[in-house]
Enzyme design. Structure first.
Site, PDB file in Angstrom:
ATOM      1  N   HIS A  95       0.818  -1.210   0.000  1.00  0.00           N
ATOM      2  CA  HIS A  95       0.000   0.000   0.000  1.00  0.00           C
ATOM      3  C   HIS A  95       0.853   1.262   0.000  1.00  0.00           C
ATOM      4  CE1 HIS A  95      -4.203  -1.661   1.135  1.00  0.00           C
ATOM      5  NE2 HIS A  95      -3.509  -2.563   0.468  1.00  0.00           N
ATOM      6  N   HIS A 265      -1.621 -12.533  -2.485  1.00  0.00           N
ATOM      7  CA  HIS A 265      -2.713 -13.157  -1.744  1.00  0.00           C
ATOM      8  C   HIS A 265      -2.405 -14.599  -1.353  1.00  0.00           C
ATOM      9  CE1 HIS A 265      -5.885 -10.066  -3.326  1.00  0.00           C
ATOM     10  NE2 HIS A 265      -4.925  -9.520  -2.587  1.00  0.00           N
TER      11      HIS A 265
END
Length: 732
Positions: A95, A265
Site C-alpha cells: 500500500h 494473496h
C-alpha cells in the site's frame, strides 16, 4: 464594546483550523506552496544532511536480521495472525508503493508519505498505523541511517523472505519527506469510498467507461480497486475491467497483474469479524489522547480475532504464512459463491470446502475456517486473459515465482527512477527496461580544452541562441521529480516516442540536433550527443547574455551517455510528453481544463525549481524568444534573443493596459494607456507574474535597477538544475 478578555480556549480557536486562510477567501488563487516544500529547515536533520552518507554507515545485514526477528515477535497490543507479522507488513509495503501512477509519476513509497494524511487515514490503509508502530523500535535503533520510506517497503520484502519466498532484490535510497504531499490530486470526491463514479466518464454498457487522468484508483480512499467489486457489487467481469485499468496505470501489464494478485494473496488474511459500526475514526481524526492510533474497535478486545479492517473476513489459502502454490490450488479446486462477511461485506466462499483446504484460525486454536476470495480474486479466473495466465502459473510454479519476484520488485521500486539512485548491497545486477537504463560512460571524459573548442564551434555554427536554448530545454524538461524519469541523459529526444511529439516537431529541435551531431562526429572529443545537446544550451544562454552585455559562464558537467531504442520503454516514456509547457508558451488544444498558470507551477515542481528560479527562467526564455511555433505571446521586448529583464520591466509598466482577446481569457492584448496603440500580446502564464502578489513581488525585484544581474544569476542556477536533474551521479 466588551472589555472582557478572551479565554484560553478562544485564543486557541483563533489559531487553529477555524481561522480562515487565503484559500478560503480566494479559492481560485494560484497556490505556490508546492514550490516551497523543500525548505532547507524542514528536515529535522538539517539542510546539509545526506541520506546516502548516513545510509553508508548502516549494517544492512543486522537491520535485516532485526526485521526477520520482528516477524514472529507477536505483541499483546496487536497480536500477529498465526504468530507472524509477515502478511501484515506485505500489505503495508504494497500500500505504500501501490499508490504510484505512471501518468504523472506521483504516489509510491519513495518518500515515506504513508506516515501523513491523507494516506495514513485512507480506508484502504485501515490499521496500517499499527504496522508502522511495530517498526518503531527498529527505526529508533538505526535512526537517520534508515529512512521511514525505505523501512516501510523493506519490511514487506523481508516478510516474503521469512515465509519462504526468494525476492528479486532490494534497492535502498528513498529519502523521507516531513510534511504531507497535499498537492497531489487524488480525485474529485468529497467523501471516502463515494459510489457516484464521479471520477469516470462513459458507461459500463457501451464499454466507454474511462477513469479520469491522472488517477489510478477506482474510488477515493482506495489504493487500486474495491475488493468487493465495482462500488461494492460482486461482479467479477466488471472487477476485471477495473483491475486491468488501474494496474496498467501503475505501470503493470496483465501478467504482472496476475502475478502480483496471486503472489500477494498467497499470504495472510482479510479482516472483518465484527460490525464496522464499532470502528472509530481514522488516525487524522482520532482523539488527541489516542496518540495517532486510529480505527479503535470497541467490539470485544477490538484486535486479534475481532479485528475489522476491510470488512471482508478470511484467508485465501490453508497455508497463509508460507510461499507455495496454494492460492491457485484453492481457487481452481472449488466452485465459489457470494456470501456476507460478519461485517456485511460481499466475499466469495466455496460451495463446499474440499479436504485439505480448511484454514486454521489465525488466533483461536483448533478452529477451522473456509478459504475466502474477494471479487478481484474471482476476476483472475473469470476474465479470459487473466484465466489463461493463471492457468499457466498454476501449471508452472517456477514461472509464477520468477514473475511475481520481478513484479514485486517493480512495484516497490517503480517510483525510484533509474538504478543509479539505488543504494545498498541487495541491488540486483540485472537492469530492467522500466528503469530507463543508459550505457555506462566509456573512456576518459571530454576535457576542459575540448569543451572550450566545442563551444566555439557551436557558437560559430550559425545556430541561434533561441535554437540552442530551445533544443536543450526540450531534451531536459521531460524530467519529473515525482518518479525521477525523463531528462537529458540518454538523449532520448532523438528516439521514439519523442521524435513524434508535437512540441518537438513544432520546435524545430531535430535540425539543431543534426547540426550538433555533425560537430560531435567531426571532433576527436569523447562526448555523447546527450552532452552535446546540453552543452549547446549552455552556449545559447551565454550567447544571449553576451548580446545583452553580460559575460556569463554556464556550468557544464559532462558524463551523459546515449541510450538506444532498445533501452527505451516506449509506452511509458509516452507519459512524459509535455502537453503543456509554460516556459515555451505551449499548450495543446483541449489538453486539460486546468488553468495554464496552475499547470506552470506543476511543471516547475516536476523540474524541482524554486519560485525565484521558475520566475527567472520564464522571463529569460521569453526574452530569448523561446516560444513553440514562433508566436509572439509574452515576448515583451524589442530585442528578442538577448537575455534581459525586459519581460518584467514591460509587464509591470503602468503605461500598459491589458484586455482579454476573447471570452476564454487565455490570450490578452496590451495597449498603451495614453494612445491605445497595441504593444504586446500575452497568455495567462505571462500575466500571472503581474497579477499574483507573490510572483509580482519577485518580478518587481527583477525589473528594478540592478535586478537584471540578479535575474540572470537565478536563471543560470535554475537552468543548470533543469539540465542536471537526472544526473544522479552528481547528487542524491
Amino acid at each position: 464594546m466588551s472589555d472582557q478578555k478572551p479565554t484560553r480556549r478562544e485564543y486557541g480557536a483563533r489559531t487553529t483550523s477555524r481561522l480562515q486562510g487565503n484559500e478560503h477567501w480566494w479559492p481560485d488563487q494560484l497556490n505556490l506552496n508546492i514550490l516551497h516544500q523543500k525548505h532547507p529547515d524542514a528536515s529535522p536533520f538539517g539542510a546539509d544532511f545526506s541520506y546516502a552518507e548516513a545510509f553508508s554507515q548502516l549494517d544492512v545485514d543486522e537491520l535485516c536480521a532485526d526485521l526477520d526477528a520482528l516477524m514472529t515477535d507477536s505483541q499483546d497490543w496487536w497480536p500477529a495472525d498465526w504468530g507472524h507479522y509477515g502478511p501484515f507488513f506485505i500489505r503495508m509495503s504494497w500500500h505504500a508503493a501501490g499508490t504510484y501512477r505512471a501518468l504523472d509519476g506521483r504516489g509510491g513509497g519513495g518518500t515515506g508519505a504513508q506516515r501523513f494524511a491523507p494516506l495514513n487515514s485512507w480506508p484502504d490503509n485501515g490499521n496500517l498505523d499499527k504496522a508502522r508502530r511495530l517498526l518503531w523500535p527498529i527505526k529508533r535503533k538505526y535512526g537517520e541511517k534508515i529512512s521511514w520510506a525505505d523501512l516501510l517497503v523493506l519490511a514487506g520484502n523481508r516478510a516474503l523472505e521469512t515465509m519462504g519466498f526468494r525476492t528479486f532484490g532490494f534497492g535502498y535510497g528513498r529519502a523521507d519527506i516531513w510534511a504531507p504531499e497535499d498537492d497531489i490530486y487524488w480525485g474529485p470526491e468529497t467523501e471516502w469510498l463515494a459510489t457516484n463514479d464521479e471520477r469516470y466518464t462513459g458507461s459500463w454498457e457501451d464499454g466507454s467507461r474511462v477513469l479520469d487522468n491522472p488517477l489510478a484508483a477506482v474510488q477515493m480512499g482506495l489504493i487500486y480497486v474495491n475488493p468487493e467489486g465495482p462500488n461494492g457489487v460482486p461482479d467479477a467481469m466488471k472487477s476485471a475491467q477495473d483491475v486491468r485499468e488501474t494496474f496498467a496505470r501503475m505501470g503493470m501489464n496483465d501478467r504482472e497483474t496476475v502475478a502480483l494478485t496471486v503472489g500477494g494473496h498467497t499470504f495472510g488474511k482479510m479482516h472483518g469479524n465484527g460490525s464496522p459500526d464499532a470502528v472509530g475514526d481514522a488516525p487524522e481524526g482520532a482523539k488527541i489522547h489516542q496518540q495517532g492510533f486510529g480505527w479503535a474497535n470497541t467490539n470485544e478486545t477490538g484486535l486479534g480475532e475481532y479485528t475489522v479492517t476491510s470488512g471482508l473476513e478470511g484467508a485465501w489459502t490453508p497455508t497463509p504464512t508460507k510461499w507455495d502454490n496454494s492460492y491457485l490450488n484453492t481457487i481452481f479446486a472449488h466452485q465459489w459463491e457470494v456470501k456476507k462477511s460478519p461485517a456485511g461485506a460481499n466475499q466469495w466462499q466455496p460451495v463446499e470446502v474440499k479436504e485439505g483446504y480448511w484454514v486454521p484460525d489465525a488466533h483461536v486454536e483448533g478452529k477451522k475456517n473456509p478459504p475466502v476470495m474477494n471479487t478481484a480474486d474471482m476476476a483472475m479466473i473469470t476474465d479470459p486473459t487473466y484465466l489463461e495466465i493463471a492457468k499457466d502459473f498454476h501449471q508452472n510454479p517456477d514461472k509464477l515465482a520468477d514473475e511475481f519476484a520481478r513484479a514485486w520488485y517493480k512495484l516497490l521500486h517503480r517510483d525510484m527512477g533509474p538504478r543509479a539512485r539505488y543504494l545498498g548491497p541487495q541491488v540486483p545486477d540485472e537492469e530492467l527496461i522500466w528503469q530507463d537504463p543508459v550505457p555506462d560512460h566509456q573512456g576518459p571524459l571530454v576535457n576542459d580544452q575540448q569543451i572550450a573548442t566545442l563551444k566555439q564551434q557551436i557558437a560559430d555554427s550559425g545556430l541561434t541562441a533561441k535554437q540552442l536554448v530551445s533544443t536543450a530545454w526540450a531534451s531536459a524538461c521531460t524530467y519529473r521529480q515525482t518518479d525521477h524519469r525523463g531528462g537529458a541523459n540518454g538523449a532520448r529526444i532523438r528516439l521514439e516516442p519523442q521524435t513524434g511529439w508535437d512540441i518537438n516537431q513544432r520546435s524545430g529541435v531535430f535540425e539543431v540536433i543534426d547540426k550538433l551531431e555533425q560537430i560531435k562526429d567531426a571532433s576527436d572529443a569523447n562526448i555523447s550527443l546527450a552532452d552535446m545537446i546540453v552543452l549547446g544550451g549552455s552556449v545559447g544562454v551565454e550567447m544571449a547574455a553576451k548580446a545583452a552585455g553580460h559575460n556569463v559562464t554556464v556550468p557544464f558537467t559532462p558524463g551523459r551517455t546515449d541510450a538506444t531504442q532498445e533501452m527505451t520503454e516506449v509506452d511509458t516514456i509516452a507519459y512524459l510528453e509535455p502537453r503543456h509547457d509554460a516556459f515555451r508558451n505551449y499548450m495543446q488544444p483541449q489538453a486539460t481544463s486546468i488553468p495554464a498558470e496552475h499547470l506552470m507551477v506543476d511543471r516547475a515542481f516536476m523540474l524541482n525549481l524554486s519560485v525565484p528560479q521558475m520566475t527567472a527562467l520564464l522571463g529569460g526564455m521569453r526574452a530569448i524568444g523561446v516560444n513553440v511555433g514562433d508566436n509572439d505571446d509574452g515576448i515583451l521586448t524589442d530585442r528578442p534573443g538577448q537575455l534581459t529583464n525586459d519581460f518584467f520591466v514591460n509587464l509591470i509598466d503602468m503605461g500598459t493596459v491589458w484586455e482579454p482577446l476573447d471570452e476564454s481569457e487565455e490570450r490578452f492584448e496590451g495597449r498603451t494607456r495614453k494612445t491605445g496603440e497595441k504593444k504586446w500580446t500575452a497568455t495567462r502564464v505571462d500575466l500571472v507574474y503581474g497579477s499574483n502578489s507573490q510572483l509580482r513581488a519577485i518580478a518587481e525585484e527583477y525589473a528594478a535597477n540592478g535586478g537584471e544581474e540578479r535575474m540572470i544569476d537565478r536563471f543560470v542556477k535554475g537552468w543548470v538544475k533543469v539540465m542536471e536533474n537526472d544526473r544522479f551521479d552528481l547528487h542524491r
